[in-house]
Design a protein around this motif. Structure first.
Motif, PDB file in Angstrom:
ATOM      1  N   LYS A 427       0.843  -1.444  -0.167  1.00  9.80           N
ATOM      2  CA  LYS A 427       0.112   0.072  -0.091  1.00  9.80           C
ATOM      3  C   LYS A 427       0.921   1.327   0.027  1.00  9.80           C
ATOM      4  O   LYS A 427       1.898   1.295   0.696  1.00  9.80           O
ATOM      5  N   ASP A 441      -3.252   0.996  -4.161  1.00  9.32           N
ATOM      6  CA  ASP A 441      -2.934  -0.326  -4.198  1.00  9.32           C
ATOM      7  C   ASP A 441      -1.638  -0.436  -5.142  1.00  9.32           C
ATOM      8  O   ASP A 441      -1.880  -0.272  -6.420  1.00  9.32           O
ATOM      9  N   ASP A 448      -7.617   3.350  -3.170  1.00  9.36           N
ATOM     10  CA  ASP A 448      -8.546   2.748  -2.396  1.00  9.36           C
ATOM     11  C   ASP A 448      -9.323   3.933  -1.486  1.00  9.36           C
ATOM     12  O   ASP A 448     -10.633   3.695  -1.230  1.00  9.36           O
ATOM     13  N   THR A 772     -14.027  -1.778  -2.947  1.00 12.20           N
ATOM     14  CA  THR A 772     -13.098  -2.582  -1.837  1.00 12.20           C
ATOM     15  C   THR A 772     -13.578  -2.335  -0.621  1.00 12.20           C
ATOM     16  O   THR A 772     -13.896  -1.280  -0.376  1.00 12.20           O
TER      17      THR A 772
END
Length: 812
Positions: A427, A441, A448, A772
């Motif tokens: 990350k 990501d 994200d 996500t």
């Protein structure tokens, strides 16, 4: 200045007498002909004499300067662009530059200003009538002779019939005096650009400050393009004239003939400046900034004083033709220093031939010629395997962040935003100037989250910079204005704010153990806080007359302090802080040194300040033992120039020109030095398993060098459509995620490549069907979204690529 041992004695038929000044690409000498006539001779540095493209540019400069003649320009009397060291001689004009004149005596009075304005307008008339655009009209390129000003240095001018060079596509200028089109559309520059520069120069001459001064060149450049000028201190009738000259649209500025008529009405007596003045910007009354990137002024905050002292110490005096703006390049040592101690403005100013030039590059090019195919063999086993689930991707972080939350799409964030990413496993947590910290990501390029807690709803002195990640939290220094800042703890999974505390606007923060340390908002204390709650664990009271910035070496906190009231010598004190209670142990008191580069064993490596770090070598490396305070100086080689970085036990020096030098940290011996073809490189990273050094330029061009020899292994085409307006190690970044490489360009374009196939192009990927978990929105575009094909400025079909829509993830 007297000639040095390495200077030539003659050039052509001229005997060299003294140095008038020097820049990143050449030296200007005072010389005498056989008849006794004094001339100023500009001589190109040897390393650039071998570059045929540079020779072509120099021929264009000579040709342009020869076409111009007039009472207010310095004529060319001789030149040899084909000599072993290309040179050009112009008539020597005794007198200081305009910048030197203001430094010594302050702003001009009405009579001086009128003479300057009319002389410069006539000079532009002479320049434009032969089809030449000067393109770098600034105080250092104006000589103040007794009989009127002289415009000098046509080093970046362009004649209307000159073929545009596209190999590097380099366009130069100086931010406070560049026109909006010169910054954003350099190929569309006309004579109206010089009129804009003249308007900015007259404001500077009248007030000692430029109309777009900012605390950094990228902010100044933004204000030139988007903000109204700061003209509150300019009295009428000059106010009305320069306001027209500084119009954003070129066709709204007066022509030279009309401008001469307007300037002829300026009175030779009376007030030039308003009684009250102010720093607001004309047209909106907003708060401005007077840090003076063009004038050397100060923002007025005490903690900025050290920056002013350093700039003052590093400015070289020049006379006559030279007009060479002297500057320094700071060292950063693996940490992006926000603190103005290391001169944010000069950190990104590139010295060009005959003066300090701000360097831009056309989209898709910054000095190389496309992808090198001599990269690592695809048949050998991988030294570092690619992480599972990885694919090539590219992402415009500023564009993708606009999809998160209402109002963000209204903020026009573009150009140099000085991005910085910190990494935890796969990350990336990235932030920058005028856009919020976000999580990416690193395997897929998926955005994200982009934190709502740090949304920038206006452009100005604001930024969000991630300090580090620990304990499930991301720590960010958030500066919503030039007077307020806070340390914010965000949830690493969601981006939600957990706590926030006020801190200093200009100093760093650091993580150690389970604490985070920052300077208090009053700059009089260092405060260690519990990372989970933000509660104060202990406070170190900064000694009176000092200011301190915190840093952590080897998980131990230190205070890097300097005397805030010293006027001539920069004294620094390094103190080690006890992690339990903040009690301090003084390690050393140092004179004129940079910040530490990092630890080698128990030794903190420190470089001395130099007046011109990109062209003058650092004489030594100081090794300071952080346990005992013992000091040892290690002599450095001649190519210890530029910006220093300690990486994997090796000391690297990276110059603006693209030269990279590796030095042994124990002996100071040069391991290798390589002049690359990629300029404005950021901090290197090292892969010992691959025996490779990786670097990235501001335009997102990756470069791989052999760790043992410095030999170039490969380079890629640029990944950014914006080529950058800044420079130095904070303008770009390289990170490793397993066997993949992540590059960060200066406009916050992020991308990831396989170093064994660095030229592989990413292909558009479909958007996942669901968000996500823990995210606020998908950072990807739908598969039905159109993508725009962009073409690199590099010649040849190998540089053509389909660039994904900003925010879209990609796969191979």
């Amino acid at each position: 200045m007297p000639l040095s041992a390495g200077d030539p004695k003659t050039m052509g038929d001229y005997r060299l007498l003294d140095r008038l000044g020097s820049g990143g690409m050449g030296v200007v000498y005072l010389a005498r002909s056989a008849s006794g006539r004094q001339v100023a001779v500009k001589v190109v540095h040897a390393q650039f004499a071998e570059d045929e493209e540079f020779r072509t540019r120099f021929r264009q400069e000579v040709a342009a300067a020869r076409r111009v003649s007039g009472a207010f320009t310095a004529p060319v009397v001789d030149a040899d662009p084909d000599a072993e060291r290309p040179w050009m001689a112009t008539l020597y004009v005794p007198g200081p530059t305009l910048s030197e004149r203001l430094t010594e005596h302050g702003p001009l009075n009405a009579a001086e200003l009128r003479q300057l304005a009319l002389g410069l307008a006539e000079a532009l008339h002479d320049i434009h009538r032969v089809g030449v655009v000067h393109r770098d009209l600034k105080p250092a390129n104006v000589l103040m002779a007794d009989d009127g000003p002289r415009v000098i240095d046509f080093g970046i001018s362009r004649a209307a019939d000159n073929q545009v060079l596209t190999v590097t596509g380099r366009v130069m200028g100086t931010p406070p005096f560049m026109s909006p089109e010169q910054l954003s559309r350099p190929r569309e520059v006309t004579g109206a650009s010089d009129v804009f520069s003249l308007g900015a120069l007259l404001v500077y001459a009248a007030t000692g400050k430029g109309p777009f001064d900012g605390e950094s060149p990228y902010l100044t450049a933004y204000q030139v393009v988007h903000e109204p000028p700061a003209l509150n201190e300019v009295a009428q009738p000059l106010h009305g004239i320069v306001e027209r000259c500084l119009a954003k649209a070129a066709d709204e500025r007066p022509g030279i003939a009309e401008l001469v008529r307007l300037l002829d009405e300026l009175p030779a007596k009376g007030a030039v400046r308003t009684e009250e003045g102010g720093s607001g910007r004309s047209g909106n009354g907003g708060s401005g900034d007077s840090s003076g990137s063009g004038s050397g002024g100060s923002s007025g905050k005490d903690k900025k004083k050290r920056e002013g002292k350093r700039e003052g110490k590093s400015e070289g005096k020049s006379a006559g033709k030279a007009g060479a703006d002297q500057g320094t390049w700071p060292t950063w040592g693996g940490v992006r220093r926000r603190r103005p101690v290391l001169a944010a403005v000069v950190a990104v100013a590139a010295l060009a031939l005959g003066g300090g030039a701000f360097v831009l590059y056309s989209p898709g090019d910054d000095g190389g010629s496309g992808v090198r195919t001599s990269g690592p063999s695809t048949d050998t086993p991988r030294a570092i395997p690619l992480p599972q689930g990885w694919r090539p991707w590219q992402l415009s972080l500023t564009e993708a962040s606009k999809d998160f939350g209402p109002g963000r799409e209204l903020v026009d964030v573009s150009g140099d935003v000085t991005p910085h990413c910190t990494q935890q496993e796969t990350k990336l947590y990235c932030g920058g100037d005028s856009f919020p910290t976000a999580r990416v990501d690193a395997l897929t390029g998926h955005l994200d989250w982009s934190s709502d807690a740090l949304v920038m709803r206006s452009i100005g002195m604001n930024d969000s910079e991630p300090v580090g990640v620990h304990g499930g939290l991301v720590f960010v220094q958030h500066t919503p204005s030039d007077t307020t800042a806070e340390l914010v703890a965000l949830d690493a999974d969601s981006g939600d704010k957990k706590w926030a505390e006020p801190i200093s606007t200009g100093l760093d923060s650091a993580l150690f153990d389970d604490m985070v340390i920052s300077s208090g908002p009053d700059d009089q204390s260092l405060i260690a806080r519990d990372e989970a709650t933000g509660e104060t664990r202990w406070t170190y009271q900064v000694p009176k007359g000092q200011q301190c910035s915190p840093v952590a070496y080897g998980d131990v906190p230190f205070g890097l302090c300097w005397d805030s009231n010293e006027e001539t010598v920069l004294w620094s004190t390094i103190v080690r802080l006890d992690k339990r209670d903040g009690s301090a142990t003084k390690l050393a008191r140092l004179k004129d040194t940079e910040d530490g580069l990092g630890l080698d064993g128990d030794d903190l490596l420190i470089l001395p300040m130099v007046t011109d770090a990109d062209n003058g070598a650092y004489p030594y490396l100081l090794r300071l033992n952080i346990r005992t305070g013992e000091q040892r100086r290690v002599p450095l080689p001649k190519y210890a120039q530029g910006m220093g970085a300690l990486v994997e036990g090796r000391l690297f020096f990276v110059q603006e020109s693209g030269r990279v030098t590796a030095v042994d940290v124990d002996s100071g011996e040069q391991l290798w030095s390589r002049q690359t073809t990629v300029e404005r490189l950021g901090m290197p990273i090292v892969s010992t398993a691959e025996d490779t050094v990786y670097l990235c330029s501001g335009s997102g061009r990756l470069l791989a060098l052999n760790l043992q020899t410095g030999e170039e292994l490969w380079q890629t085409a640029p990944h950014s459509s914006y080529s950058g307006s800044g420079g130095g190690m904070e303008s770009s970044q390289v990170l490793r995620v397993g066997g993949s490489i992540v590059g960060v360009a200066s406009d916050a374009t992020l991308f990831s490549v396989d170093p064994r196939h660095p030229d592989a192009k990413p292909a558009d990927a479909k958007t996942p069907d669901a968000k996500t978990p823990g995210t606020k929105s998908s950072g990807t575009k739908s598969s039905g979204t159109k993508t725009s094909d962009t073409k690199s400025a590099d010649p040849g079909p190998a540089t053509k690529s389909a660039k994904p829509t900003p925010g879209a993830t990609s796969e191979r």
